[in-house]
Design a protein around this motif. Structure first.
Motif, PDB file in Angstrom:
ATOM      1  N   MET A   1      43.650  35.870  37.871  1.00  0.00           N
ATOM      2  CA  MET A   1      44.217  34.555  37.572  1.00  0.00           C
ATOM      3  C   MET A   1      45.564  34.352  38.267  1.00  0.00           C
ATOM      4  O   MET A   1      45.857  33.264  38.777  1.00  0.00           O
ATOM      5  N   ALA A   2      46.367  35.403  38.307  1.00  0.00           N
ATOM      6  CA  ALA A   2      47.667  35.295  38.989  1.00  0.00           C
ATOM      7  C   ALA A   2      47.476  35.057  40.484  1.00  0.00           C
ATOM      8  O   ALA A   2      48.199  34.264  41.102  1.00  0.00           O
ATOM      9  N   THR A   3      46.497  35.731  41.080  1.00  0.00           N
ATOM     10  CA  THR A   3      46.208  35.545  42.510  1.00  0.00           C
ATOM     11  C   THR A   3      45.727  34.123  42.782  1.00  0.00           C
ATOM     12  O   THR A   3      46.147  33.492  43.764  1.00  0.00           O
ATOM     13  N   LEU A   4      44.854  33.618  41.924  1.00  0.00           N
ATOM     14  CA  LEU A   4      44.378  32.236  42.089  1.00  0.00           C
ATOM     15  C   LEU A   4      45.519  31.230  41.989  1.00  0.00           C
ATOM     16  O   LEU A   4      45.597  30.280  42.776  1.00  0.00           O
ATOM     17  N   ARG A   5      46.396  31.440  41.008  1.00  0.00           N
ATOM     18  CA  ARG A   5      47.532  30.515  40.853  1.00  0.00           C
ATOM     19  C   ARG A   5      48.414  30.522  42.093  1.00  0.00           C
ATOM     20  O   ARG A   5      48.858  29.464  42.562  1.00  0.00           O
ATOM     21  N   ALA A   6      48.670  31.702  42.609  1.00  0.00           N
ATOM     22  CA  ALA A   6      49.523  31.807  43.797  1.00  0.00           C
ATOM     23  C   ALA A   6      48.859  31.145  45.010  1.00  0.00           C
ATOM     24  O   ALA A   6      49.513  30.433  45.787  1.00  0.00           O
ATOM     25  N   LEU A   7      47.558  31.358  45.187  1.00  0.00           N
ATOM     26  CA  LEU A   7      46.849  30.783  46.338  1.00  0.00           C
ATOM     27  C   LEU A   7      46.735  29.269  46.243  1.00  0.00           C
ATOM     28  O   LEU A   7      46.757  28.569  47.267  1.00  0.00           O
ATOM     29  N   ARG A   8      46.616  28.755  45.024  1.00  0.00           N
ATOM     30  CA  ARG A   8      46.500  27.295  44.866  1.00  0.00           C
ATOM     31  C   ARG A   8      47.768  26.569  45.291  1.00  0.00           C
ATOM     32  O   ARG A   8      47.758  25.363  45.508  1.00  0.00           O
ATOM     33  N   ASN A   9      48.884  27.278  45.389  1.00  0.00           N
ATOM     34  CA  ASN A   9      50.120  26.668  45.874  1.00  0.00           C
ATOM     35  C   ASN A   9      50.094  26.459  47.385  1.00  0.00           C
ATOM     36  O   ASN A   9      50.965  25.785  47.943  1.00  0.00           O
ATOM     37  N   LYS A  10      49.097  27.067  48.050  1.00  0.00           N
ATOM     38  CA  LYS A  10      48.935  26.883  49.489  1.00  0.00           C
ATOM     39  C   LYS A  10      47.962  25.733  49.731  1.00  0.00           C
ATOM     40  O   LYS A  10      46.857  25.725  49.188  1.00  0.00           O
TER      41      LYS A  10
END
Length: 460
Positions: free
Chosen positions: A140-149
């Motif tokens: 979930m943390a990885t998804l949140r970070a990637l969605r900022n791109k």
């Protein structure tokens, strides 16, 4: 007429006496009802397993595979994909096999059919879920970070428009394996309860239910540990963003066995200086005080380290008598005496309930540290007790007993969690102050002693 009454009573008694035939018929109805319930449960088991396998297949075909094929366009690396999906493909293969094993049994279901033996074969393979659940917070943390791109957000947005996934998002699919083990436990328990003891599947279902329950405990523990690691890692990064590097060199939060217990916004007052609102993080062995720094446009706050205090350095903890501000607000708090030249701290709050919770947790872990002696095999039994007479009067009393070679038995009281109605809570909060108690950790003798000063403890 009067003499006829006993006869009527006797006739009524005979009318309510169940015959052997009626008892047998009632027993047969109960058995039929159990069989019907079991048939419904196995049908639900098959239906939900098919739906679950189909959903995981969509997660792979609609999301995972396109990310692997179009990784450069999606802006994701192979490491990102592994972090998001974990061992999903292995779990999918396992559950496909489970589905194929159970399908013919359930489609040809009869009164003497078995299903427990199928699960006994696969229950050990279901341990694969431990790794997946441990990875969930990171996913979930990885998804949140990637969605900022922007490139990834656009790419995943296109995938989520696929008609095959309906209104579900990628997060809706990723959480499904996390929810599946509790679902198995519920369905197997229902099957077990609907199976007579003489049925050949009864023992199998009992064993499967117990193994699934133990597996669920392991999954929950793994998830808790991984979530704790994730939270501490994120906090360490937020502190590095807001604190000069020279001040962070000696602070390493991620440590084996360390647990982030809670955080609270409190007024921190050092010695007699003016109090300032700070974010206080309580760990299982550490108290960390930080100043929140919010940057415009930043996704999360950063923190400026103010003070980090090992719990073993705290020599005393004392509740402070509530005081009234000029505006009529009641301030609750605790006082800490810190060894090593750090001085005295007061932690204050207008929220009595949060102050109680914070003090309970602090005292619990402070006691654990005080009782921890690597050179002695000492034992300690600790439990929360009441005694915050101004905050709650409804909890039952308990005590902490600490045994040492040199030591006397001691007990102390810590404030209880608030309970009861809001009106009762309000009454409790205004009925008086926190009863004064003092907990002292005698560092020299590695012992814990407790004393209670007079009720006129200095206010906040």
């Amino acid at each position: 007429t009067v003499g006829a009454a006993p006869a009527a009573e006797g006739e009524e008694g005979e009318a309510h006496e169940e015959t052997e035939e009626e008892k047998a018929a009632a027993a047969e109805r109960r058995v039929a009802k159990m069989r019907e319930k079991k048939r419904n449960v196995v049908q639900e088991l098959l239906h939900t397993e098919q739906k679950y396998v189909d959903s995981l297949s969509l997660l792979v075909s609609v999301f995972m595979t396109p990310m692997e094929v179009w990784s450069s366009r999606a802006g994701v690396s192979p490491a990102d994909i592994k972090q998001i999906f974990g061992n999903l493909k292995v779990i999918l293969a396992c559950n496909k096999q489970l589905l194929e094993e159970m399908r013919p049994r359930i489609e040809q279901w009869g009164d003497d059919s078995l299903i427990g033996d199928v699960f006994l074969q696969f229950v050990e393979y279901l341990r694969l879920y431990i790794h997946y659940v441990k990875n969930y917070s990171l996913a979930m943390a990885t998804l949140r970070a990637l969605r900022n791109k922007s490139d990834f957000a656009a790419f995943i947005g296109e995938l989520e428009q696929d008609p095959k996934v309906g209104k579900f998002t990628i997060k809706d699919f990723i959480i499904m394996p996390v929810q599946r083990i509790p679902r198995y436990i519920m369905l197997i328990r229902d099957l077990y309860c609907a199976t007579p003891q003489h049925h050949p599947d009864y023992v199998n279902l009992a064993e499967v239910h117990e193994k699934l329950r133990l597996l669920a405990d392991q999954v929950e523990e793994a998830q808790s540990k991984e979530s704790n690691i994730q939270q501490i890692t994120e906090l360490q990064a937020q502190l590095r963003d807001g604190t000069p590097k020279s001040e962070m060199q000696s602070v390493q939060l991620l440590k084996p066995g360390r647990k982030l217990v809670m955080k609270s916004n409190l007024i921190c007052q050092r010695d007699r200086s003016h109090g300032k609102i700070r974010t206080v993080f309580l760990f299982s062995d550490l108290l960390l005080i930080a100043k929140t720094k919010r940057r415009q446009g930043a996704a999360a706050a950063s923190y400026r380290l103010v003070q980090h205090i090992p719990l073993y350095a705290i020599s005393s903890i004392r509740p402070l008598q509530p005081t009234q501000t000029s505006a009529g607000t009641t301030i609750h708090g605790i006082g800490l005496t810190i060894s090593g030249g750090i001085g005295n701290f007061r932690l204050l709050s207008q929220d009595a309930e949060s102050m109680i919770t914070f003090m309970q947790e602090l005292l619990r872990y402070f006691t654990d540290v005080a009782c921890d002696d690597p050179h002695e095999q000492s034992s300690a039994a600790a439990a929360s007790s009441p005694s915050a007479s101004g905050l709650s009067s409804s909890a039952s009393a308990s005590s902490i007993r600490v045994q040492r070679d040199v030591l006397e038995e001691a007990s102390h009281s810590i404030p209880p969690s608030p309970s009861g109605s809001k009106r009762q809570k309000k009454r409790n909060m205004t009925s008086g102050g926190l009863r004064s108690s003092r907990v002292t950790h005698a560092r020299g003798k590695r012992s814990t002693s407790i004393d209670q000063p007079p009720p006129h403890v200095a206010g906040a």
